[in-house]
Design a protein around this motif. Structure first.
Motif, PDB file in Angstrom:
ATOM      1  N   MET A 314       0.206  19.342  66.846  1.00  0.00           N
ATOM      2  CA  MET A 314      -1.244  19.334  66.754  1.00  0.00           C
ATOM      3  C   MET A 314      -1.742  20.736  66.454  1.00  0.00           C
ATOM      4  O   MET A 314      -1.286  21.704  67.054  1.00  0.00           O
ATOM      5  N   ALA A 315      -2.674  20.853  65.516  1.00  0.00           N
ATOM      6  CA  ALA A 315      -3.387  22.111  65.284  1.00  0.00           C
ATOM      7  C   ALA A 315      -4.850  21.763  65.066  1.00  0.00           C
ATOM      8  O   ALA A 315      -5.175  20.907  64.245  1.00  0.00           O
ATOM      9  N   VAL A 316      -5.717  22.407  65.823  1.00  0.00           N
ATOM     10  CA  VAL A 316      -7.147  22.118  65.757  1.00  0.00           C
ATOM     11  C   VAL A 316      -7.917  23.426  65.691  1.00  0.00           C
ATOM     12  O   VAL A 316      -7.556  24.407  66.350  1.00  0.00           O
ATOM     13  N   ALA A 317      -8.983  23.457  64.881  1.00  0.00           N
ATOM     14  CA  ALA A 317      -9.794  24.660  64.688  1.00  0.00           C
ATOM     15  C   ALA A 317     -11.267  24.313  64.865  1.00  0.00           C
ATOM     16  O   ALA A 317     -11.723  23.242  64.451  1.00  0.00           O
ATOM     17  N   VAL A 318     -12.017  25.235  65.473  1.00  0.00           N
ATOM     18  CA  VAL A 318     -13.460  25.070  65.649  1.00  0.00           C
ATOM     19  C   VAL A 318     -14.166  26.335  65.165  1.00  0.00           C
ATOM     20  O   VAL A 318     -13.597  27.429  65.198  1.00  0.00           O
ATOM     21  N   ASN A 319     -15.423  26.174  64.729  1.00  0.00           N
ATOM     22  CA  ASN A 319     -16.132  27.309  64.131  1.00  0.00           C
ATOM     23  C   ASN A 319     -17.312  27.823  64.960  1.00  0.00           C
ATOM     24  O   ASN A 319     -18.264  28.361  64.425  1.00  0.00           O
ATOM     25  N   LEU A 320     -17.194  27.669  66.279  1.00  0.00           N
ATOM     26  CA  LEU A 320     -18.145  28.266  67.224  1.00  0.00           C
ATOM     27  C   LEU A 320     -17.358  28.726  68.439  1.00  0.00           C
ATOM     28  O   LEU A 320     -16.456  28.025  68.903  1.00  0.00           O
ATOM     29  N   GLN A 321     -17.698  29.898  68.951  1.00  0.00           N
ATOM     30  CA  GLN A 321     -17.006  30.412  70.134  1.00  0.00           C
ATOM     31  C   GLN A 321     -17.984  30.881  71.199  1.00  0.00           C
ATOM     32  O   GLN A 321     -19.108  31.272  70.912  1.00  0.00           O
ATOM     33  N   ARG A 322     -17.476  30.816  72.452  1.00  0.00           N
ATOM     34  CA  ARG A 322     -18.208  31.266  73.654  1.00  0.00           C
ATOM     35  C   ARG A 322     -19.565  30.576  73.751  1.00  0.00           C
ATOM     36  O   ARG A 322     -20.603  31.206  73.844  1.00  0.00           O
ATOM     37  N   TRP A 323     -19.489  29.243  73.719  1.00  0.00           N
ATOM     38  CA  TRP A 323     -20.699  28.416  73.805  1.00  0.00           C
ATOM     39  C   TRP A 323     -21.185  28.252  75.236  1.00  0.00           C
ATOM     40  O   TRP A 323     -22.300  27.819  75.454  1.00  0.00           O
ATOM     41  N   ASN A 324     -20.340  28.592  76.216  1.00  0.00           N
ATOM     42  CA  ASN A 324     -20.731  28.432  77.616  1.00  0.00           C
ATOM     43  C   ASN A 324     -21.718  29.504  78.042  1.00  0.00           C
ATOM     44  O   ASN A 324     -21.540  30.687  77.722  1.00  0.00           O
ATOM     45  N   ALA A 325     -22.748  29.127  78.811  1.00  0.00           N
ATOM     46  CA  ALA A 325     -23.575  30.114  79.503  1.00  0.00           C
ATOM     47  C   ALA A 325     -22.790  30.646  80.698  1.00  0.00           C
ATOM     48  O   ALA A 325     -21.805  30.042  81.136  1.00  0.00           O
ATOM     49  N   LEU A 326     -23.200  31.782  81.225  1.00  0.00           N
ATOM     50  CA  LEU A 326     -22.519  32.395  82.364  1.00  0.00           C
ATOM     51  C   LEU A 326     -23.279  32.116  83.649  1.00  0.00           C
ATOM     52  O   LEU A 326     -24.516  32.105  83.662  1.00  0.00           O
ATOM     53  N   ASP A 327     -22.537  31.916  84.738  1.00  0.00           N
ATOM     54  CA  ASP A 327     -23.195  31.758  86.035  1.00  0.00           C
ATOM     55  C   ASP A 327     -23.479  33.129  86.629  1.00  0.00           C
ATOM     56  O   ASP A 327     -23.228  34.170  86.003  1.00  0.00           O
TER      57      ASP A 327
END
Length: 351
Positions: A314-327
Motif C-alpha cells: 500500500m502507498a497513499v499520499a495526501v496533499n494537506l498536512q497538520r490539519w489538527n488544531a492544538l490543545d
C-alpha cells in the motif's frame, strides 16, 4: 482534505484510486500517477544505499562514525556513535530542526503563529554541515546505543555525508545509482532544486490551523532535510521499491535482515515504536505485520507499507498536512481525518 491518491497491490492484482483536487483554486483533480514529496520515506532509500556500501566493504555497521568523518561528531561521542546507531536513531544526537529555527530562523515553531519563516526560505539552500552542527551542539538526548532511541533527522544528514566520503560522489547521486536506478524507478528522484516534476498536486500546509486558509508549498527547496526527507516519488514507484527491497533485490537478504532488526525509538509524535535500519514494522493485534515508512513535508503526507511476504502493498499520499488544531498543552487534537485515514490504511492492508 483537498486530495488523496493511492495504489494497493495484492499479488498481481492492482488497484489505483484518487479523490479530490490537486488545486483548490481551479478544481484540477488529483491523479494516482502524480509525483509527490514523500518526506521521511527517504530514510529507507538512504539506509539501503548505506547497506549497499556495507556489502562492498566500504562501511562497517558497527564502526564509529568518527573513523570516517573525524571531528564531525567531536570528542568521545565520535568514537562511540556507530553507523548502526545513526541508522536506527540510537545515537543520542538531538534533532536539529528546533535549533535551526532559533538560530537560522528557517522553520516555524509552534509559538510562531505566522508562516513568514516558511515563505522566507522557499528558495534557501542549506549546507548539511551547518544543520548537523546544530544537532551535535544541542544537549544529547541519550547515550550512544541506549534505548529507547529518539528519532532524529540529524542522524540521516550524517549518513548522507558518510556516503559522500566513501563513494567520492554526492549522496544524491549515490542513492540514485545504487537504489533508485537499481529498482528501475522512473518517477523518483532526490531533487537539487525547489520544483516538483510533473504531474504533481499543490501541497497545502495548515500548520495546525495557524495558516488559514492552508497555503501551497509545493515549490520549496528541500536542502533543509536532504537525504533524511527530500525524495519525490509516486505511489506506484514506492510500491515497486518496497516490493523489491523485501524480495532482497535492492540489498542482499543478509542486509535486509539487518534492516529488520528493531529497537524501541521515540517518534517525533512522542510514541514509542520499533525501528530498524530505515524500516519499521506496523501491526494490529492478531493481524499480519507490515514493514515500511511514513513521511511528511510541507503540505505533503505519504505512507508506504508492505506485508512481510511481499504480497500486499500500500502507498497513499495526501496533499494537506497538520490539519489538527492544538490543545492547551500543544498536542494535536483528534480530527475526523485521522480516523478516516486509519480506516483506509486498515482496508488497504488487510482487506
Amino acid at each position: 482534505m483537498p486530495g488523496l491518491f493511492a495504489e494497493v497491490r495484492d499479488g498481481e492484482q492492482v488497484w489505483r484510486g484518487a479523490a479530490g483536487v490537486a488545486d483548490v483554486a481551479t478544481g484540477r483533480p488529483v491523479g494516482a500517477d502524480m509525483r509527490h514529496r514523500v518526506g521521511s520515506i527517504t530514510k529507507t532509500f538512504t539506509a539501503a544505499a548505506v547497506l549497499r556500501q556495507v556489502e562492498r566493504g566500504r562501511i562497517g555497521l558497527d564502526t564509529p562514525i568518527g573513523r570516517y568523518l573525524p571531528g564531525l561528531v567531536p570528542g568521545e561521542r565520535g568514537e562511540a556513535v556507530t553507523v548502526r546507531m545513526l541508522l536506527n536513531h540510537t545515537s543520542g544526537l538531538a534533532e536539529y530542526l528546533p535549533h535551526a529555527y532559533s538560530s537560522l530562523r528557517a522553520f516555524p515553531a509552534l509559538a510562531d503563529t505566522g508562516p513568514q519563516s516558511l515563505d522566507d526560505h522557499r528558495f534557501t539552500r542549506f549546507e548539511a554541515t551547518e544543520l548537523i552542527e546544530l544537532g551535535v551542539a544541542a544537549p544529547a538526548v541519550g547515550t550512544p546505543g541506549g534505548t529507547p532511541g529518539l528519532y532524529s533527522n540529524t542522524n540521516y544528514l550524517i549518513l548522507g555525508l558518510l556516503l559522500e566520503e566513501v563513494t567520492g560522489t554526492t549522496a544524491e547521486r549515490c542513492i540514485t545509482r545504487d537504489v533508485i536506478e537499481r529498482a528501475g524507478l522512473q518517477d523518483t528522484e532526490l531533487p537539487t532544486g525547489p520544483y516538483l516534476g510533473e504531474p504533481h498536486s499543490r501541497l497545502y500546509e495548515s500548520w495546525f490551523g495557524m495558516i488559514d486558509p492552508p497555503r501551497d508549498y509545493s515549490v520549496y527547496d528541500m536542502s533543509w532535510v536532504g537525504p533524511a526527507a527530500s525524495l519525490t516519488s509516486t505511489v506506484t514507484d514506492l510500491n515497486r521499491f518496497f516490493g523489491m527491497l523485501l524480495a532482497g533485490e535492492i540489498v542482499s537478504p543478509s542486509s535486509l535482515a539487518q534492516m529488520r532488526r528493531t529497537v524501541p525509538v521515540v517518534s517525533q509524535e512522542g510514541r514509542t515504536i520499533e525501528y530498524g535500519l530505515g524500516l519499521h514494522p506496523m501491526e494490529a493485534p492478531g493481524r499480519e505485520t507490515f514493514w515500511g515508512h511514513g513521511g511528511t513535508a510541507w503540505g505533503a503526507g505519504t505512507l508506504a507499507m508492505i506485508s512481510a511476504d511481499g504480497r500486499r502493498r500500500m502507498a497513499v499520499a495526501v496533499n494537506l498536512q497538520r490539519w489538527n488544531a492544538l490543545d492547551s498543552s500543544g498536542r494535536p487534537r483528534p480530527h475526523p481525518l485521522d480516523e478516516a485515514l486509519a480506516a483506509f490504511h486498515r482496508a488497504a492492508m488487510y482487506g
